[in-house]
Design a protein around this motif. Structure first.
Motif, PDB file in Angstrom:
ATOM      1  N   LEU A   1     -13.143   1.595  11.169  1.00  0.00           N
ATOM      2  CA  LEU A   1     -13.848   2.656  10.441  1.00  0.00           C
ATOM      3  C   LEU A   1     -13.628   4.028  11.057  1.00  0.00           C
ATOM      4  O   LEU A   1     -13.630   5.032  10.341  1.00  0.00           O
ATOM      5  N   TYR A   2     -13.451   4.100  12.355  1.00  0.00           N
ATOM      6  CA  TYR A   2     -13.204   5.387  13.008  1.00  0.00           C
ATOM      7  C   TYR A   2     -11.737   5.796  12.955  1.00  0.00           C
ATOM      8  O   TYR A   2     -11.363   6.815  13.513  1.00  0.00           O
ATOM      9  N   GLY A   3     -10.914   5.012  12.317  1.00  0.00           N
ATOM     10  CA  GLY A   3      -9.521   5.377  12.138  1.00  0.00           C
ATOM     11  C   GLY A   3      -8.690   5.275  13.395  1.00  0.00           C
ATOM     12  O   GLY A   3      -7.819   6.103  13.633  1.00  0.00           O
ATOM     13  N   ALA A   4      -8.963   4.255  14.200  1.00  0.00           N
ATOM     14  CA  ALA A   4      -8.189   4.060  15.420  1.00  0.00           C
ATOM     15  C   ALA A   4      -6.761   3.664  15.060  1.00  0.00           C
ATOM     16  O   ALA A   4      -6.455   3.293  13.918  1.00  0.00           O
ATOM     17  N   ASP A   5      -5.900   3.768  16.033  1.00  0.00           N
ATOM     18  CA  ASP A   5      -4.507   3.402  15.847  1.00  0.00           C
ATOM     19  C   ASP A   5      -4.414   1.948  15.371  1.00  0.00           C
ATOM     20  O   ASP A   5      -5.134   1.076  15.845  1.00  0.00           O
ATOM     21  N   LYS A   6      -3.518   1.689  14.435  1.00  0.00           N
ATOM     22  CA  LYS A   6      -3.386   0.339  13.878  1.00  0.00           C
ATOM     23  C   LYS A   6      -3.019  -0.680  14.948  1.00  0.00           C
ATOM     24  O   LYS A   6      -3.438  -1.831  14.884  1.00  0.00           O
ATOM     25  N   THR A   7      -2.261  -0.268  15.927  1.00  0.00           N
ATOM     26  CA  THR A   7      -1.856  -1.178  16.995  1.00  0.00           C
ATOM     27  C   THR A   7      -3.071  -1.679  17.763  1.00  0.00           C
ATOM     28  O   THR A   7      -3.187  -2.865  18.068  1.00  0.00           O
ATOM     29  N   VAL A   8      -4.008  -0.783  18.053  1.00  0.00           N
ATOM     30  CA  VAL A   8      -5.210  -1.158  18.796  1.00  0.00           C
ATOM     31  C   VAL A   8      -6.055  -2.123  17.967  1.00  0.00           C
ATOM     32  O   VAL A   8      -6.558  -3.136  18.474  1.00  0.00           O
ATOM     33  N   VAL A   9      -6.213  -1.828  16.685  1.00  0.00           N
ATOM     34  CA  VAL A   9      -6.999  -2.698  15.807  1.00  0.00           C
ATOM     35  C   VAL A   9      -6.336  -4.068  15.698  1.00  0.00           C
ATOM     36  O   VAL A   9      -7.009  -5.103  15.777  1.00  0.00           O
ATOM     37  N   LEU A  10      -5.020  -4.094  15.561  1.00  0.00           N
ATOM     38  CA  LEU A  10      -4.325  -5.376  15.453  1.00  0.00           C
ATOM     39  C   LEU A  10      -4.403  -6.184  16.763  1.00  0.00           C
ATOM     40  O   LEU A  10      -4.499  -7.411  16.734  1.00  0.00           O
ATOM     41  N   MET A  11      -4.388  -5.488  17.892  1.00  0.00           N
ATOM     42  CA  MET A  11      -4.538  -6.203  19.164  1.00  0.00           C
ATOM     43  C   MET A  11      -5.937  -6.814  19.269  1.00  0.00           C
ATOM     44  O   MET A  11      -6.096  -7.946  19.730  1.00  0.00           O
ATOM     45  N   ALA A  12      -6.952  -6.093  18.830  1.00  0.00           N
ATOM     46  CA  ALA A  12      -8.309  -6.617  18.860  1.00  0.00           C
ATOM     47  C   ALA A  12      -8.453  -7.807  17.901  1.00  0.00           C
ATOM     48  O   ALA A  12      -9.100  -8.807  18.228  1.00  0.00           O
ATOM     49  N   VAL A  13      -7.842  -7.704  16.738  1.00  0.00           N
ATOM     50  CA  VAL A  13      -7.854  -8.831  15.791  1.00  0.00           C
ATOM     51  C   VAL A  13      -7.108 -10.020  16.398  1.00  0.00           C
ATOM     52  O   VAL A  13      -7.517 -11.170  16.229  1.00  0.00           O
ATOM     53  N   GLY A  14      -6.040  -9.750  17.126  1.00  0.00           N
ATOM     54  CA  GLY A  14      -5.311 -10.820  17.805  1.00  0.00           C
ATOM     55  C   GLY A  14      -6.179 -11.531  18.830  1.00  0.00           C
ATOM     56  O   GLY A  14      -6.118 -12.749  18.978  1.00  0.00           O
ATOM     57  N   LEU A  15      -7.001 -10.765  19.558  1.00  0.00           N
ATOM     58  CA  LEU A  15      -7.937 -11.382  20.506  1.00  0.00           C
ATOM     59  C   LEU A  15      -8.931 -12.289  19.795  1.00  0.00           C
ATOM     60  O   LEU A  15      -9.256 -13.373  20.278  1.00  0.00           O
ATOM     61  N   LEU A  16      -9.391 -11.858  18.647  1.00  0.00           N
ATOM     62  CA  LEU A  16     -10.305 -12.688  17.864  1.00  0.00           C
ATOM     63  C   LEU A  16      -9.607 -13.964  17.398  1.00  0.00           C
ATOM     64  O   LEU A  16     -10.186 -15.054  17.441  1.00  0.00           O
ATOM     65  N   ALA A  17      -8.354 -13.836  16.985  1.00  0.00           N
ATOM     66  CA  ALA A  17      -7.588 -15.012  16.565  1.00  0.00           C
ATOM     67  C   ALA A  17      -7.363 -15.968  17.738  1.00  0.00           C
ATOM     68  O   ALA A  17      -7.457 -17.199  17.581  1.00  0.00           O
ATOM     69  N   VAL A  18      -7.085 -15.434  18.911  1.00  0.00           N
ATOM     70  CA  VAL A  18      -6.919 -16.274  20.096  1.00  0.00           C
ATOM     71  C   VAL A  18      -8.217 -17.006  20.407  1.00  0.00           C
ATOM     72  O   VAL A  18      -8.223 -18.193  20.739  1.00  0.00           O
ATOM     73  N   GLN A  19      -9.347 -16.311  20.279  1.00  0.00           N
ATOM     74  CA  GLN A  19     -10.637 -16.940  20.546  1.00  0.00           C
ATOM     75  C   GLN A  19     -10.886 -18.097  19.580  1.00  0.00           C
ATOM     76  O   GLN A  19     -11.318 -19.172  19.994  1.00  0.00           O
ATOM     77  N   PHE A  20     -10.616 -17.892  18.305  1.00  0.00           N
ATOM     78  CA  PHE A  20     -10.814 -18.968  17.330  1.00  0.00           C
ATOM     79  C   PHE A  20      -9.851 -20.132  17.580  1.00  0.00           C
ATOM     80  O   PHE A  20     -10.218 -21.300  17.453  1.00  0.00           O
ATOM     81  N   THR A  21      -8.612 -19.826  17.962  1.00  0.00           N
ATOM     82  CA  THR A  21      -7.646 -20.883  18.271  1.00  0.00           C
ATOM     83  C   THR A  21      -8.108 -21.691  19.476  1.00  0.00           C
ATOM     84  O   THR A  21      -8.026 -22.924  19.480  1.00  0.00           O
TER      85      THR A  21
END
Length: 141
Positions: A108-128
């Motif tokens: 929502l704050y318009g952070a860099d897409k790379t940072v958002v995708l890395m955070a989403v990747g961490l969430l995916a790793v946690q679920f895995t």
């Protein structure tokens, strides 16, 4: 006990070396981050090493053996094991929600897409990891 004394001495020595490195080497202009890290870790290591050494020297061998047996009983107590398991489970659940909120705020704050995708990747790793560990323990028990 000799091993713990050696570890305490090494820890205090490493702390002193880091303190000296921070004061003598990293005190130059432009090295403030390194100065802070060396001073911070050096002070922490020195204090912990010295306090562990004093604590170890203060106790008699009989007291150390008694405390060691009591710690062993408490660590392996079934009630304490269950409490640690439930605590870990609850912390993992709460951190999942915190991580989701963090990702939403970043997006929502318009952070860099790379940072958002890395955070989403961490969430995916946690679920895995959740799925893999659940499967492992389901088969084990």
């Amino acid at each position: 006990m000799k091993n713990k004394k050696a570890v305490s001495i090494v820890q205090a020595a490493v702390g002193a070396i880091l303190l000296l490195a921070g004061l003598l080497v990293c005190s130059k202009e432009g090295m403030w981050a390194q100065f802070g890290v060396c001073i911070g870790f050096g002070a922490a290591f020195s204090v912990l090493g010295i306090s562990n050494l004093i604590y170890g020297l203060r106790l008699s061998p009989e007291e150390r053996e008694k405390i060691g047996k009591q710690k062993e009983i408490e660590v392996n107590d079934e009630r304490n094991v269950r409490i640690r398991e439930r605590t870990g489970n609850m912390v993992a659940k709460i951190m999942t929600y915190v991580l989701c909120a963090f990702i939403l705020i970043l997006a929502l704050y318009g952070a860099d897409k790379t940072v958002v995708l890395m955070a989403v990747g961490l969430l995916a790793v946690q679920f895995t990891l959740l799925i893999a560990c659940s499967s492992y323990y389901f088969k084990k028990m």
